[in-house]
Design an enzyme around this catalytic site. Structure first.
Site, PDB file in Angstrom:
ATOM      1  N   ASP A  79      35.792  52.000 -29.068  1.00 31.36           N
ATOM      2  CA  ASP A  79      35.119  51.254 -28.010  1.00 31.36           C
ATOM      3  C   ASP A  79      35.663  49.839 -27.984  1.00 31.36           C
ATOM      4  OD1 ASP A  79      33.449  50.959 -25.829  1.00 31.36           O
ATOM      5  OD2 ASP A  79      31.664  50.523 -27.013  1.00 31.36           O
ATOM      6  N   GLY A  80      35.546  49.225 -26.829  1.00 32.39           N
ATOM      7  CA  GLY A  80      35.908  47.832 -26.658  1.00 32.39           C
ATOM      8  C   GLY A  80      34.760  47.104 -25.979  1.00 32.39           C
TER       9      GLY A  80
ATOM     10  N   GLU B  10      39.654  48.032 -25.116  1.00 29.91           N
ATOM     11  CA  GLU B  10      39.578  49.501 -25.170  1.00 29.91           C
ATOM     12  C   GLU B  10      40.908  50.080 -25.643  1.00 29.91           C
ATOM     13  OE1 GLU B  10      36.902  51.298 -24.795  1.00 29.91           O
ATOM     14  OE2 GLU B  10      35.537  50.217 -23.473  1.00 29.91           O
TER      15      GLU B  10
ATOM     16  N   ASP C 297      34.795  55.915 -24.345  1.00 30.12           N
ATOM     17  CA  ASP C 297      33.953  55.823 -23.154  1.00 30.12           C
ATOM     18  C   ASP C 297      34.684  55.079 -22.035  1.00 30.12           C
ATOM     19  OD1 ASP C 297      33.825  53.143 -23.890  1.00 30.12           O
ATOM     20  OD2 ASP C 297      31.661  53.103 -24.159  1.00 30.12           O
TER      21      ASP C 297
ATOM     22  N   HIS D 254      26.895  54.149 -23.831  1.00 29.00           N
ATOM     23  CA  HIS D 254      25.475  53.793 -23.913  1.00 29.00           C
ATOM     24  C   HIS D 254      24.586  54.991 -23.558  1.00 29.00           C
ATOM     25  CE1 HIS D 254      27.013  49.767 -24.334  1.00 29.00           C
ATOM     26  NE2 HIS D 254      27.708  49.962 -23.244  1.00 29.00           N
TER      27      HIS D 254
ATOM     28  N   ASP E 136      30.353  50.689 -30.443  1.00 34.74           N
ATOM     29  CA  ASP E 136      29.878  49.623 -29.561  1.00 34.74           C
ATOM     30  C   ASP E 136      29.269  48.484 -30.373  1.00 34.74           C
ATOM     31  OD1 ASP E 136      29.126  48.581 -26.829  1.00 34.74           O
ATOM     32  OD2 ASP E 136      27.135  48.759 -27.733  1.00 34.74           O
TER      33      ASP E 136
END
Length: 145
Positions: free
Chosen positions: A9-10, A47, A69, A124, A134
Site C-alpha cells: 500500500d501507499g 504505491e 489496492d 479500506h 495502510d
C-alpha cells in the site's frame, strides 16, 4: 521457485505531499514488514515504490503474488498499458508523457526476474494485510509532515 505473498500500500497526505509506502512479505509462516517514505511525492509513486521495494527484498527469483489496492498499479500491469507506454518511449496513446517512467522501468525489470501475479483488493475494506500495510504507510507519511 519459492512462493511468496506480497501485500502493498501507499499513502500520501496531499497529492503531491509527504508520502509513505509499506509491504508485508510472507513466505510460509515467516513474515517481514517493509516501509519507508518521502517528503514530497504522490500517492501513485508510493504505491509503485511499495511493490518495487518488496520485490527488491527477495534474494532469488520467486513465484510471487502481489496484492494491491492500487488500480493504477494493478490495471497498468494486467491490462498491459505499461508495456505500451514503454514501447512508445513512455508516451500514452494521447501522446502525453506516461507518469513515473523511472519507477515503471524499475518494476518491469523486476518482473523479468520474478514470476509475478497481481491481485487487486478494495482498499479500506477490512482486508487484514491491506489494512496492516495502510497503517504502516500512513505512519511513514506522518514522519514527513
Amino acid at each position: 521457485m519459492k512462493k511468496v505473498e506480497i501485500f502493498t500500500d501507499g499513502a500520501c497526505s496531499g497529492n503531491p505531499g509527504p508520502g509513505g509506502w509499506a509491504a508485508v512479505l510472507r513466505y510460509g509462516t515467516t513474515e517481514k514488514e517493509l516501509s519507508g517514505g518521502e517528503a514530497a511525492t504522490t500517492n501513485n509513486r508510493m504505491e509503485l515504490t511499495a511493490v518495487i521495494e518488496a520485490l527488491n527484498a527477495l534474494k532469488m527469483p520467486c513465484e510471487v503474488s502481489v496484492t494491491t489496492d492500487s488500480k493504477y498499479v494493478f490495471e497498468s500491469i494486467t491490462k498491459g498499458w505499461v508495456y505500451k507506454w514503454k514501447d512508445n518511449n513512455w508516451r500514452k496513446p494521447d501522446k502525453k508523457p506516461a507518469l513515473n517512467p523511472d519507477l515503471w522501468g524499475e518494476l518491469l525489470s523486476l518482473l523479468d526476474v520474478h514470476k509475478v501475479t497481481f491481485y487487486w483488493v478494495k482498499g479500506h475494506n477490512e482486508h487484514p494485510e491491506n489494512e496492516r500495510c495502510d497503517r504502516l504507510a500512513v505512519a511513514e507519511c506522518e514522519k514527513y509532515k
